[in-house]
Design a protein around this motif. Sequence first.
Motif, PDB file in Angstrom:
ATOM      1  N   ARG A 130      -6.173  -5.609 -10.191  1.00 28.76           N
ATOM      2  CA  ARG A 130      -6.530  -5.821  -8.927  1.00 28.76           C
ATOM      3  C   ARG A 130      -8.038  -5.668  -8.596  1.00 28.76           C
ATOM      4  NH1 ARG A 130      -1.566  -6.430  -9.765  1.00 28.76           N
ATOM      5  NH2 ARG A 130       0.130  -5.999  -8.296  1.00 28.76           N
ATOM      6  N   ARG A 131      -8.815  -5.473  -9.400  1.00 25.19           N
ATOM      7  CA  ARG A 131     -10.124  -5.389  -9.316  1.00 25.19           C
ATOM      8  C   ARG A 131     -10.791  -6.464  -8.599  1.00 25.19           C
ATOM      9  NH1 ARG A 131     -13.990  -2.118 -12.367  1.00 25.19           N
ATOM     10  NH2 ARG A 131     -12.375  -1.935 -14.172  1.00 25.19           N
TER      11      ARG A 131
ATOM     12  N   TYR B 154      -6.198   1.538  -7.811  1.00 31.23           N
ATOM     13  CA  TYR B 154      -5.459   0.101  -7.903  1.00 31.23           C
ATOM     14  C   TYR B 154      -5.348   0.075  -9.685  1.00 31.23           C
ATOM     15  CZ  TYR B 154     -10.503  -0.877  -7.135  1.00 31.23           C
ATOM     16  OH  TYR B 154     -11.829  -1.074  -7.108  1.00 31.23           O
TER      17      TYR B 154
ATOM     18  N   SER C 224      -9.065  -8.540  -6.522  1.00 34.48           N
ATOM     19  CA  SER C 224      -8.361  -8.977  -5.624  1.00 34.48           C
ATOM     20  C   SER C 224      -9.370  -8.961  -4.303  1.00 34.48           C
ATOM     21  CB  SER C 224      -7.079  -8.166  -5.364  1.00 34.48           C
ATOM     22  OG  SER C 224      -6.585  -8.369  -4.085  1.00 34.48           O
TER      23      SER C 224
ATOM     24  N   VAL D 230      -7.424  -6.174  -1.685  1.00 34.86           N
ATOM     25  CA  VAL D 230      -7.572  -4.951  -2.046  1.00 34.86           C
ATOM     26  C   VAL D 230      -8.967  -4.419  -1.925  1.00 34.86           C
ATOM     27  CG1 VAL D 230      -7.727  -3.350  -4.045  1.00 34.86           C
ATOM     28  CG2 VAL D 230      -5.825  -5.047  -3.735  1.00 34.86           C
TER      29      VAL D 230
ATOM     30  N   LEU E 172       2.611   2.453  -9.808  1.00 36.45           N
ATOM     31  CA  LEU E 172       2.078   1.404  -9.169  1.00 36.45           C
ATOM     32  C   LEU E 172       2.534   0.040  -9.789  1.00 36.45           C
ATOM     33  CD1 LEU E 172       0.094   3.568  -8.138  1.00 36.45           C
ATOM     34  CD2 LEU E 172      -1.596   1.818  -7.993  1.00 36.45           C
TER      35      LEU E 172
ATOM     36  N   ASP F 238      -0.149  -2.582  -4.769  1.00 38.22           N
ATOM     37  CA  ASP F 238      -1.667  -3.155  -4.857  1.00 38.22           C
ATOM     38  C   ASP F 238      -2.597  -2.041  -4.878  1.00 38.22           C
ATOM     39  OD1 ASP F 238      -1.307  -6.118  -4.846  1.00 38.22           O
ATOM     40  OD2 ASP F 238      -0.231  -5.486  -3.200  1.00 38.22           O
ATOM     41  N   VAL F 239      -2.385  -1.128  -3.895  1.00 39.76           N
ATOM     42  CA  VAL F 239      -3.337  -0.047  -3.871  1.00 39.76           C
ATOM     43  C   VAL F 239      -2.752   1.370  -3.225  1.00 39.76           C
ATOM     44  CG1 VAL F 239      -4.046  -0.499  -1.375  1.00 39.76           C
ATOM     45  CG2 VAL F 239      -5.813   0.861  -2.721  1.00 39.76           C
TER      46      VAL F 239
ATOM     47  N   VAL G  48       0.841  -1.119   0.011  1.00 35.52           N
ATOM     48  CA  VAL G  48       0.009  -0.119   0.109  1.00 35.52           C
ATOM     49  C   VAL G  48       0.773   1.201  -0.093  1.00 35.52           C
ATOM     50  CG1 VAL G  48      -1.849   1.270   1.045  1.00 35.52           C
ATOM     51  CG2 VAL G  48      -1.540  -1.433   1.316  1.00 35.52           C
TER      52      VAL G  48
ATOM     53  N   LEU H 274      -6.050   3.697 -14.119  1.00 35.82           N
ATOM     54  CA  LEU H 274      -6.303   2.835 -12.985  1.00 35.82           C
ATOM     55  C   LEU H 274      -7.485   3.242 -12.290  1.00 35.82           C
ATOM     56  CD1 LEU H 274      -3.040   4.793 -10.854  1.00 35.82           C
ATOM     57  CD2 LEU H 274      -3.392   2.587 -11.980  1.00 35.82           C
TER      58      LEU H 274
END
Length: 312
Positions: free
Chosen positions: A285-286, A281, A288, A291, A134, A140-141, A96, A153
């Motif tokens: 990673r949507r 993110y 995850s 996250v 990133l 990750d975020v 993060v 993003l």
Amino acid sequence: MDMFAAIRAFVAVVEEGGFAPAARRAGQAASSYTRHVDALEAELGVILLNRSTRRLSLTPAGEAYYPQAVAILAGLEEAHRSIRERDGPPRGLLRVSLPTSFARMHIVPFLPRFMAEHPGVELDLLMSDEVINLVERRVDVAIRLGALDSSSLIARRLAPHRRIVCASPAYLAQRGTPETPADLADHACLTFAFTDGERRWRLTKGEHVEQIRVKGPLRANQAEALKEAALAGFGVVMLPTWLAGEEIAQGSLRPLVSEWHADIGRAGAAPSGESGIHALYLPDRRGSPKVRAFVDFLAERFGSPPYWDRAL
């Protein structure tokens, strides 16, 4: 040839400083590592390693290939990790990126609860006011403050990012209270230091906009320093409410021209209504769980309106 096995062998030999140390660490025969690297060199048509009885070194081709090989293996591991973690409860390493002061005040105090609720998640915090890439930093975020630049993003708005003009009672007793935005030009204003040297405050009320060129005894590139100077009576300051909300609620700072919406006016800046506190993110990673759990947790902790604005 198993290309990934050959690349892994090459990277291991470079990192361990030889075929024998790399094989010994993996519990394999040195001859298998030699075969893998020989096959990789044959496939590429170049020599990657200078071999001698005393030392091993990279050739110019090897120096060019090595960082790309490391990136390939890291990308493969990331792909495997993201698939493994996609189903089930949140788990695994969560990197993060956080702005330093905001994180210290409004995120770090809540992290023990987050970790208790999600014991399978390991946090790696990168606390810096620098806007990082990133992808390059494998984050990750990221939590970002203010207006967002256009990018690919995914952004989730967690809270508004409001600013407020304020000063200490001691300063106002000595210099008087500004009643209009134009009055601020005659006061000692403590300003954030931008590289372009602009010192301009933007105040809006409905459709009416005032751009005030301000001046004063102090500029700083750190908002907490400006707050401390304002508390000491050095002048008028424009601060985000997440930073000054507690002092305003306690009366050690008093809001000024509060019927106006305050923002820092800079060339090319987005309208103040687009400003916010966002979680960003990458599109991959949507889905995850870790996250999503972290972002949902922050949104719940902050509330709507955020807890630092409720006293205002």
